[in-house]
Structures are given as C-alpha cells and as structure tokens.
Design an enzyme around this catalytic site. Structure first.
Site, short mmCIF file in Angstrom:
data_model
loop_
_atom_site.label_atom_id
_atom_site.label_comp_id
_atom_site.label_asym_id
_atom_site.label_seq_id
_atom_site.Cartn_x
_atom_site.Cartn_y
_atom_site.Cartn_z
N LYS A 71 12.57 53.50 39.41
CA LYS A 71 13.45 53.58 38.23
C LYS A 71 12.90 52.70 37.11
CE LYS A 71 18.47 53.22 37.29
NZ LYS A 71 19.79 52.88 37.90
N SER A 146 23.36 56.41 37.39
CA SER A 146 22.30 56.36 36.40
C SER A 146 20.90 56.60 37.00
CB SER A 146 22.32 55.00 35.70
OG SER A 146 22.03 53.97 36.61
N SER A 170 25.34 53.93 41.05
CA SER A 170 24.17 54.59 40.44
C SER A 170 23.08 55.03 41.39
CB SER A 170 23.56 53.69 39.38
OG SER A 170 24.22 53.88 38.17
N1 GLN Z 1 28.22 55.06 36.41
C1 GLN Z 1 28.55 53.66 36.43
C2 GLN Z 1 28.48 53.11 35.04
O1 GLN Z 1 28.34 53.87 34.15
C3 GLN Z 1 27.64 52.94 37.36
C4 GLN Z 1 26.32 52.65 36.77
C5 GLN Z 1 25.42 51.91 37.72
O2 GLN Z 1 25.69 51.76 38.90
N2 GLN Z 1 24.36 51.39 37.16
O3 GLN Z 1 28.59 51.96 34.82
#
Ligand code: GLN
Length: 474
Positions: A71, A146, A170
C-alpha cells in the site's frame, strides 16, 4: 500448497527468484483495475538477485522470492510514498517501514505499490488522486477501501500477498468485498514505524492473501517488537489448532440486523457448517458496540488531524506559492488535501479544541474502554466471534460518495476491533446472487491472530471457497 509458500519452496530449492518476480511485474504492468499506482522494476529485479545469492549461500528464507505489493502509505527507501494524495506528490521515502524491511529480510520482493483512498480515509477507494480502483469481480463496482488496491491486486491474482493498513476496517472490508483473506493484527503486534500515520492508537499493518497460510507467513515475518515503535509488543503466537471441533464460537444477535439478505444467509450458513463440524455456538452481547462508529469518528479524526498537521508545505508536503507564512500554510493545505481529508481534519480539530475536548474526545475515550471491556467479557465465554464484515457486498461507484454518513456506516462491523485493539480478519464465504464475494469476520482476544487464520481457513473450505486467486484474473 498455498501460492506464496509454493514459490518460496521452489526458490529455496534453487529455482531463480527472478521468474516469479518477472511474472508478477508483467501482471502488475498489464492490470486493468487501476489497483497498482507504480511498479518498481529495477529494485525488484535487484532484490530477486539478492534473494538468489542468499539462497545459494545456504540461507532458507520463509518468503524466498515471493512477489508482494505494498500500500502506498508504507515507506520504502528510495521509492515514492504518496498516500495517493496530491499533498505527497514527489515525496521519496528516506527509510523503510519495519514491517516491509522484515518481509524483505524473509525473502519477499516488493514489485509494486497499491492504490488506496487518500491518506486511508474511505471505504470505497474513490478518493485516491490516482482515480478509483475497480473491483476485479465486477469493474462497475468499488473494491472497498481504503486498501482497495491491495485487495484487488490479490483478487486479480497479480501477487499472492499484498500489504495494507487497517485503522477502522481498511484491510478487512476491501478483502471481504474482493473475496480474499485480510487480517488486522492485534494492536502492537506489527510495528507501525514507517507507516504514514492516520490514527496512531488504531492503525495496524497487515496482510491480504488468497490463502490464509500465505497471510500467516507474512504475519510471522512482520510481527514482533520494534525499538522504533514504542507501542509494539511481543505476543506469543503459538502454533494454531486447525480443527473447528470443540471451538466455542460467539455470535452477536445484533449483528444479524440490517444485513443484505445474501450476507445474512451466508452468515447463517457458516454458523450451521461450523456447528456441523463440531463447534459450539454461543450467543454473546457487545452492548456498547452501537457507539463504535461515533467513537471512531471522534478518536480517528482527532488523531488524523494531529498526524496530518505536519503536512504544511514546510515540514512535509506540497508547497504553494504565497506572500506570507500563514498564507503559505493555508494555500498548501488547501491545494494538497482532497475533500474527505479536509473533512476529517476539520472534524478532528473540532473534537480536540478547548471547550469541546471534554464533551467529545474524552467521552469517546471512556466509551472506547467500555467497548474493550465488552470484548473481554465476551471472550471469557467464547474463543472467537463470527459475524459480518460489512452489511452489503460491493456497491457501485458514486453510490455513497455524496453521503459521508452512509459511507461511514459501511464500517459499522469492523471499527470496534480497532477500538479494542483485538485481531480480526475477513475471509471469503460465499457469493451473492450477482456473483459478488461475501466476506465474514472472525475476531478473537489479543494474540489469537494465527489461530483466527487457521479457523478461517477451515470455515472457508467448508463453504467450498477455492483458495486461489479469482477467475477474473484469467
Ligand atoms: N473506512 C474507514 C475510514 O474511512 C477506515 C479507514 C481505515 O481503516 N484506514 O476511516
């Protein structure tokens, strides 16, 4: 044998690492889902040669020659690390994240960097400055976020293992929506050094893979205390039992509410198969979990606003032309950050500001403690909790983008594990009537990471899930 371990086995026996690495590089270059933001050819080929030299010198490497994708929020010396934000365009990492350095030390070769929501804010991979990622199972749908690029790269069969980060789901949510395995480790098990921070008390680096045995190998390579991350700790990761017989498996009645019918049916069918395999199903309650989304969007945004303060055009990040310092900060941040990042920074600044801190941040910390205590009480009665990862399968582009609250609610089942610091994973367990993957979640007490992977393997196999990359790659 699982795909990554098969490569390692061959390379350890003398097959050159170069062939597997070149194959993965070619697949990443040709991919059609926008899951890769850049490949690193020269570095990967040099690393493959170094692996061959180490093997020739007599070393046995657990991930010898295994191509991995990482990532774009994890630092690797000499490569860009942009968090898929204009803010970090042109930034070259001066050091390598501990988790990645350990994978490399175990023989893994980084072939590509993966797309993500900007600064990891999002659940659909629609906020990246490189454009959205398409779900390999249906390119008209989101891959989740994400770590959407990492999940799509594994689902499309480009690499056997991809690395993501999970602050509120995420890793697990995109793994679920793309049909692969994704583990958020116990907080502190994997060093966060070199992960560009979102919410420091919530963030964990973890693996996504088509086979949990590969995720386990990656976890074992990454795990362990690191003097460069004061929150890292040593956990005893004992060899797991694979059988479901005698397993006390917790289910939370409230988790059945509000699910897409196919997701609910997959959960119920999984419970039935677990029972048939000898598991005992135990109903447990997590009474404070309903506050988890609210608590997360206070603590998570507060930490994000603090962590992103350094992106000011002076210390880090895009620098705008301006006449004075205040204007330089404002212009740089105004131009560098996208809309969702700005929303998080404003929310986070608000909940931490004088007069509101007590009402919001402090209160959220107290409820966080109650959520953790709920899990503690539940794990006194069961060894793991089985539930949904997200309420629906992959949705279409644009469906939730205009309504942040709807987007935030897609994380309703994943966030509590980050608040409690416990390990949780997503595993594929069926498909909806449109053929889209359904992921289910298994969570357990701190340190149960390996055990969860072993049980998830048994549960996925009992559901007839093929432990191989999806056919979309063919
Ligand atoms: N979807 C969640 C957010 O928008 C989690 C994001 C993540 O785990 N980085 O914060």
């Amino acid at each position: 044998m699982s795909p990554a371990l098969a490569i390692a086995e061959a390379v350890n026996r003398g097959t050159s690492a170069r062939a597997a690495v070149e194959r993965a590089l070619a697949a990443c270059r040709a991919e059609r889902w926008n899951c890769i933001v850049r490949t690193c050819e020269a570095e990967a080929l040099a690393a493959a040669e170094a692996v061959d030299r180490r093997v020739r010198a007599g070393e046995r490497l657990p991930l010898a020659g295994v191509p991995i994708a990482v990532k774009d929020n994890l630092c690797i010396t000499g490569l860009p690390a942009t968090c898929c934000s204009r803010m970090l365009a042109g930034y070259i990492a001066p050091y390598t994240a501990t988790a990645i350095a350990r994978l490399q030390d175990a023989g893994a070769v980084v072939v590509a960097q993966t797309n993500m929501d900007e600064f990891a804010f999002g659940s659909s991979n629609e906020t990246s400055c490189y454009g959205p990622v398409r779900n390999p199972h249906d390119p008209t749908r989101i891959p989740g976020g994400s770590s959407g690029g990492s999940a799509a790269a594994v689902a499309a069969g480009l690499v056997p293992i991809a690395i993501g980060s999970d602050t509120g789901g995420s890793i697990r949510q995109p793994a679920g929506l793309c049909g692969c395995f994704g583990l958020k480790p116990t907080y502190g098990l994997v060093s966060r050094y070199g992960l560009i921070a979102f919410g420091s008390s919530l963030d964990q680096v973890g693996p996504l893979a088509a086979d949990p045995a590969d995720a386990e190998a990656a976890l074992l390579a990454m795990a362990g205390p690191d003097p460069l991350d004061a929150t890292s700790v040593a956990w005893e990761l004992s060899a797991p039992a694979a059988s479901l017989a005698g397993l006390r498996l917790g289910v939370v009645p409230a988790h059945r509410e509000g699910l897409q019918p196919a997701v609910r049916a997959a959960l119920e069918a999984c419970c039935e198969r677990a029972r048939a395999a000898g598991a005992e199903l135990v109903e447990v309650e997590l009474p404070h979990e309903r506050y988890a989304v609210a608590v997360y969007y206070i603590i998570g945004t507060g930490e994000a606003a603090s962590n992103l303060a350094r992106m000011d055009g002076v210390r880090f990040g895009h620098r705008a032309e301006a006449d004075d310092l205040a204007a330089l900060y404002a212009e740089s941040r105004g131009q560098g950050f996208g809309a969702e990042a700005k929303r998080r920074i404003m929310l986070g600044t608000f909940v931490l500001s004088t007069g509101y801190y007590e009402a919001y941040y402090r209160k959220a910390m107290q409820v966080r403690r109650l959520i953790r205590d709920d899990f503690r009480a539940a794990f006194a009665r069961c060894a793991a909790i089985l539930g949904p990862v997200s309420p629906t399968t992959a949705f279409r582009f644009g469906e939730k983008l205009a309504d942040p609250l709807q987007m935030y609610l897609s994380d309703i089942f994943t966030i509590a594990a980050n608040l409690a610091g416990i390990p949780a994973l997503s595993f594929p367990c069926g498909r909806d009537p449109d053929g889209l993957p359904i992921g289910l979640q298994l969570s357990g007490p701190p340190g149960s990471d390996r055990q969860l992977l072993a049980w998830s393997r048994a549960l996925a196999i009992s559901a007839g899930v093929p432990l191989a990359p999806c056919d979309a790659a063919a």
